[in-house]
Design a protein around this motif. Structure first.
Motif, PDB file in Angstrom:
ATOM      1  N   HIS A  94      13.247   3.379  -0.832  1.00  0.00           N
ATOM      2  CA  HIS A  94      13.221   2.940  -2.231  1.00  0.00           C
ATOM      3  C   HIS A  94      11.766   2.759  -2.687  1.00  0.00           C
ATOM      4  O   HIS A  94      11.207   1.662  -2.625  1.00  0.00           O
ATOM      5  N   GLU A  95      11.190   3.850  -3.159  1.00  0.00           N
ATOM      6  CA  GLU A  95       9.759   3.874  -3.463  1.00  0.00           C
ATOM      7  C   GLU A  95       9.358   2.867  -4.538  1.00  0.00           C
ATOM      8  O   GLU A  95       8.348   2.170  -4.405  1.00  0.00           O
ATOM      9  N   LYS A  96      10.135   2.794  -5.594  1.00  0.00           N
ATOM     10  CA  LYS A  96       9.767   1.902  -6.695  1.00  0.00           C
ATOM     11  C   LYS A  96       9.785   0.446  -6.244  1.00  0.00           C
ATOM     12  O   LYS A  96       8.902  -0.342  -6.610  1.00  0.00           O
ATOM     13  N   LEU A 119       6.055   0.498   8.380  1.00  0.00           N
ATOM     14  CA  LEU A 119       5.612   1.862   8.691  1.00  0.00           C
ATOM     15  C   LEU A 119       6.544   2.526   9.700  1.00  0.00           C
ATOM     16  O   LEU A 119       6.881   3.706   9.556  1.00  0.00           O
ATOM     17  N   GLN A 120       6.952   1.784  10.708  1.00  0.00           N
ATOM     18  CA  GLN A 120       7.876   2.344  11.687  1.00  0.00           C
ATOM     19  C   GLN A 120       9.228   2.664  11.051  1.00  0.00           C
ATOM     20  O   GLN A 120       9.831   3.707  11.321  1.00  0.00           O
ATOM     21  N   ALA A 121       9.690   1.785  10.165  1.00  0.00           N
ATOM     22  CA  ALA A 121      10.965   2.011   9.486  1.00  0.00           C
ATOM     23  C   ALA A 121      10.930   3.289   8.651  1.00  0.00           C
ATOM     24  O   ALA A 121      11.840   4.119   8.713  1.00  0.00           O
ATOM     25  N   ILE A 130       6.539   7.388   1.345  1.00  0.00           N
ATOM     26  CA  ILE A 130       6.423   5.958   1.638  1.00  0.00           C
ATOM     27  C   ILE A 130       5.440   5.725   2.780  1.00  0.00           C
ATOM     28  O   ILE A 130       4.637   4.784   2.744  1.00  0.00           O
ATOM     29  N   VAL A 131       5.485   6.577   3.787  1.00  0.00           N
ATOM     30  CA  VAL A 131       4.507   6.474   4.872  1.00  0.00           C
ATOM     31  C   VAL A 131       3.095   6.543   4.297  1.00  0.00           C
ATOM     32  O   VAL A 131       2.221   5.740   4.660  1.00  0.00           O
ATOM     33  N   GLN A 132       2.865   7.472   3.388  1.00  0.00           N
ATOM     34  CA  GLN A 132       1.548   7.600   2.772  1.00  0.00           C
ATOM     35  C   GLN A 132       1.188   6.359   1.968  1.00  0.00           C
ATOM     36  O   GLN A 132       0.041   5.885   2.028  1.00  0.00           O
ATOM     37  N   MET A 166       0.615  13.189   9.927  1.00  0.00           N
ATOM     38  CA  MET A 166      -0.043  12.166   9.105  1.00  0.00           C
ATOM     39  C   MET A 166      -0.535  11.006   9.974  1.00  0.00           C
ATOM     40  O   MET A 166      -1.655  10.514   9.811  1.00  0.00           O
ATOM     41  N   LEU A 167       0.316  10.571  10.895  1.00  0.00           N
ATOM     42  CA  LEU A 167      -0.028   9.445  11.758  1.00  0.00           C
ATOM     43  C   LEU A 167      -1.165   9.805  12.716  1.00  0.00           C
ATOM     44  O   LEU A 167      -2.086   9.011  12.928  1.00  0.00           O
ATOM     45  N   LEU A 168      -1.085  10.995  13.269  1.00  0.00           N
ATOM     46  CA  LEU A 168      -2.153  11.447  14.161  1.00  0.00           C
ATOM     47  C   LEU A 168      -3.482  11.556  13.415  1.00  0.00           C
ATOM     48  O   LEU A 168      -4.537  11.178  13.934  1.00  0.00           O
TER      49      LEU A 168
END
Length: 254
Positions: A94-96, A119-121, A130-132, A166-168
């Motif tokens: 849920h980005e917003k 972040l793990q979720a 969302i990670v970004q 992205m994480l690396l």
């Protein structure tokens, strides 16, 4: 009718803990407003979601999230299945709502809940945007905790190649230990994600690292029947005689 008859607006008990959490989880805006107007404790703890804000965040009810925040809901309150509202919203993408919580000061690195942190979720579910967002807000790429151990393990297990990259790129430790599978390489091996395995190996993943359910990468690949991956690992110097884990050897237990 119940309120007019003297029902305690803050009574505790049941799966949802209290009436406000129940209404928030199902998106009943008018009822949430009625309960708040009658003095419902916006930060009451208990139930599956821990509090009303986490319930609304997990289920994507943006208007209710705003109502609760406007009433002073603690954006960093801990408890419930997902630890906090940010982790709950991150798991479901849920980005917003995530932006609303971050704008209100949500701790991007708060620990707790099934997935350890937001972040793990998000990584476990493949929510790239969302990670970004979380990384841009300073999420610790190597934070430990939760069922998967860390975000890289979660993304590797889920087969989310772009998130792994992205994480690396953000400095995730390719050999970090923890979680059910011990390390990211074993997590990817358990599901046969060849491209991710290659990415991890290219970043220096230790092919003979010990730990986790399978003990080491070669046992994980052997147990799951991934012939091509077994060859990849042998080519990288995997120790065919390494012991450990529930399998105890590269041969399937009889």
């Amino acid at each position: 009718m119940l309120l007019d008859k003297g029902a305690d607006v803050n009574a505790q008990g049941g799966e949802c803990g209290n009436a406000l959490q129940a209404a928030s989880s199902r998106g009943h805006e008018k009822i949430v407003q009625m309960l708040l107007d009658k003095g419902a404790n916006v930060n009451a703890q208990g139930g599956r979601y821990g509090n009303a804000l986490q319930a609304a965040s997990w289920n994507g009810h943006e208007k209710i999230v705003q109502m609760l925040l406007d009433k002073g809901a603690d954006v960093n309150a801990q408890g419930g299945e997902y630890g906090n509202a940010l982790q709950a919203a991150s798991w479901n993408g849920h980005e917003k709502i995530i932006q609303m919580l971050l704008d209100k000061g949500a701790d991007v690195n708060a620990q707790g809940g099934e997935y350890g942190n937001a972040l793990q979720a998000a990584s476990s579910r493949g929510h790239e945007k969302i990670v970004q967002m979380l990384l841009d807000k300073g999420a610790d790429v190597n934070a430990q905790g939760g069922e998967c151990g860390n975000a890289l393990h979660a993304a590797s297990y889920g087969g989310h190649e772009k998130i792994v990259q992205m994480l690396l790129d953000k400095g995730a430790d390719v050999n970090a230990q923890g979680g059910h599978f011990g390390n990211a390489l074993q997590a990817a091996l358990s599901r046969g994600h060849e491209k991710i395995i290659q990415m991890l190996l290219d970043k220096g993943a230790d092919v003979n690292a010990q730990g986790g359910r399978y003990g080491n990468a070669l046992q994980a690949a052997s147990w799951n029947g991934h012939e091509k991956i077994v060859q990849m690992l042998l080519d990288k110097g995997a120790d065919v005689n390494a012991q450990g884990g529930e399998c105890c050897s590269t041969k399937e237990p009889t």
